[in-house]
Design a protein around this motif. Structure first.
Motif, mmCIF file in Angstrom:
data_model
loop_
_atom_site.group_PDB
_atom_site.id
_atom_site.type_symbol
_atom_site.label_atom_id
_atom_site.label_comp_id
_atom_site.label_asym_id
_atom_site.label_seq_id
_atom_site.Cartn_x
_atom_site.Cartn_y
_atom_site.Cartn_z
ATOM 1 N N ASP A 14 1.509 13.285 4.281
ATOM 2 C CA ASP A 14 1.067 12.988 5.649
ATOM 3 C C ASP A 14 2.029 13.590 6.669
ATOM 4 O O ASP A 14 1.604 14.165 7.677
ATOM 5 C CB ASP A 14 0.950 11.464 5.829
ATOM 6 C CG ASP A 14 0.489 11.071 7.232
ATOM 7 O OD1 ASP A 14 -0.418 11.740 7.759
ATOM 8 O OD2 ASP A 14 1.029 10.096 7.777
ATOM 9 N N ASP A 72 5.387 10.885 12.197
ATOM 10 C CA ASP A 72 5.463 10.006 11.035
ATOM 11 C C ASP A 72 6.808 9.266 10.964
ATOM 12 O O ASP A 72 7.196 8.799 9.909
ATOM 13 C CB ASP A 72 5.205 10.805 9.742
ATOM 14 C CG ASP A 72 4.640 9.927 8.624
ATOM 15 O OD1 ASP A 72 3.767 9.086 8.923
ATOM 16 O OD2 ASP A 72 5.075 10.067 7.466
ATOM 17 N N HIS A 98 2.077 6.142 12.902
ATOM 18 C CA HIS A 98 1.117 5.084 12.588
ATOM 19 C C HIS A 98 1.823 3.828 12.073
ATOM 20 O O HIS A 98 1.172 2.901 11.613
ATOM 21 C CB HIS A 98 0.078 5.566 11.565
ATOM 22 C CG HIS A 98 0.648 5.903 10.218
ATOM 23 N ND1 HIS A 98 0.351 5.177 9.090
ATOM 24 C CD2 HIS A 98 1.492 6.865 9.816
ATOM 25 C CE1 HIS A 98 0.980 5.711 8.053
ATOM 26 N NE2 HIS A 98 1.675 6.729 8.466
ATOM 27 N N HIS A 99 3.158 3.826 12.120
ATOM 28 C CA HIS A 99 3.899 2.641 11.694
ATOM 29 C C HIS A 99 4.234 1.773 12.899
ATOM 30 O O HIS A 99 4.269 2.249 14.024
ATOM 31 C CB HIS A 99 5.205 3.048 10.994
ATOM 32 C CG HIS A 99 4.987 3.904 9.792
ATOM 33 N ND1 HIS A 99 5.229 5.256 9.817
ATOM 34 C CD2 HIS A 99 4.516 3.612 8.566
ATOM 35 C CE1 HIS A 99 4.936 5.756 8.627
ATOM 36 N NE2 HIS A 99 4.491 4.786 7.850
ATOM 37 N N ASP A 151 -2.065 9.001 2.383
ATOM 38 C CA ASP A 151 -1.554 7.719 2.885
ATOM 39 C C ASP A 151 -2.482 6.542 2.593
ATOM 40 O O ASP A 151 -2.082 5.391 2.756
ATOM 41 C CB ASP A 151 -1.254 7.806 4.387
ATOM 42 C CG ASP A 151 0.191 8.214 4.633
ATOM 43 O OD1 ASP A 151 0.791 8.810 3.722
ATOM 44 O OD2 ASP A 151 0.721 7.933 5.728
HETATM 45 MN MN LIG Z 1 2.443 8.531 7.024
#
Ligand SMILES: [Mn+2]
Length: 320
Positions: A14, A72, A98-99, A151
């Motif tokens: 990713d 990321d 996306h965290h 992912d």
């Molecule tokens: Mn990722």
């Protein structure tokens, strides 16, 4: 204006794919000086890059940039050490991830959405920027799909909105991602370790639950996965560890069922004189190496059965 795109150490599929797509996007909207800085890539990412013949540099020298994009990853502390200074001295820093963001840093702009992957975040960014035609390019579509597939473990953990964008992108381009590209071929030593672990497996049946236990020298996580795949409801894998001259056993517990192994690991550890905890479906305990490995495994299995029997009915013991 010089733009740098950065990601975390040991960049996964990713991470690498989103760096590639981000560069193509920035070039598409008119920026000419765009470079990717990846310190190191995972084995999976390297294999995918080689298979796609993707022009993404790994380990290039740090260079000053005016604008830094962090992909990321969402904390400057997590930028690979060799590039951290370059990022800190950039005039603008953007984070696309996306965290969950633990702590927002001053002067940094965040575009973080709770989606499947950074690639999915980029997909929405590209659409929002009106650059939909970029998604029609095979290389871009394939890269985005690969990031999402990686992912979500081949879409296993993909929600409805992710499945929708995946079908839109692959429907519009006809791009298909070969599953084999993301399948990791295990090293021979790992395969032997898993086979040996399987051959020494003992199991206990507690009502309709099968608890399988074994011991290995290493690759305990692979051995546990193999036991679950073979049909165990709970996998128990013991291995002997040595750290700083101290000898101890690590026992990992894994399940596919809805139960709290962290609680069981903590109770087991108390019984066996160690420490334990973890997650509901993946827990571990560490016990001083006073007993023989086989005896400890038997004791672990018995105690585990007692704990399970408290919840369910009768049981029978089979195996070595
Ligand atoms: Mn990722």
């Amino acid at each position: 204006m010089k733009i740098g795109i950065f990601t975390h150490d040991n960049a996964d599929v990713d991470a690498v794919m989103s760096c590639y797509v981000m560069r193509e996007f920035l070039k598409h909207v008119g920026f000419t000086r765009v470079s990717i800085f990846i310190a190191s890539a995972s084995a999976d990412a390297k294999r995918v890059m080689a298979a796609l013949n993707l022009e993404v540099p790994v380990g290039s020298e740090p260079e000053p940039v005016d604008v830094a994009f962090l992909l990321d990853l969402n904390a400057i502390d997590r930028v690979p050490e060799r590039y951290r200074e370059v990022v800190r001295t950039a005039h603008r820093i953007f984070v696309i991830d996306h965290h969950h963001v633990e702590r927002m840093e001053k002067g940094v702009t965040y575009l973080c959405l709770p989606l499947s992957s950074t690639c999915e975040v980029l997909l929405h960014l590209i659409r929002a920027a009106g650059a939909e035609e970029l998604l029609m390019r095979d290389d871009v579509a394939r890269s985005l799909l690969l990031g999402i597939y990686a992912d979500t473990v081949m879409l296993k953990h993909a929600g409805a909105s992710t499945l929708k964008v995946v079908s839109e992108v692959s429907g519009a381009t006809g791009v298909r991602v070969p599953m084999s590209l993301l399948r990791r071929e295990k090293d021979v030593s790992e395969r032997i370790a898993v086979l040996r672990a399987m051959s020494r497996t003992a199991y206990v049946r507690v009502d309709d639950l099968i608890v399988a236990a074994t011991y290995v020298g290493s690759f305990e996580s692979s051995a546990a996965t193999a036991l679950l795949r073979a049909g165990a409801d709970i996998a128990v894998v013991l291995s002997e560890k040595r750290e700083k001259g101290k000898r101890f056993y690590r026992v990992i517990l894994r399940t596919r069922r809805d139960m709290n192994l962290a609680e069981i690991a903590a109770k087991l550890a108390r019984e066996l004189g160690g420490i334990g905890g973890g997650h509901a479906k993946a827990a571990a305990l560490e016990v001083p190496a006073v007993l023989d490995a086989r005896d400890l495994l038997r004791k672990t299995l018995n105690t585990l059965c007692e704990l399970l029997k408290a919840q369910v009915g009768k049981h029978g013991v089979h195996g070595a």
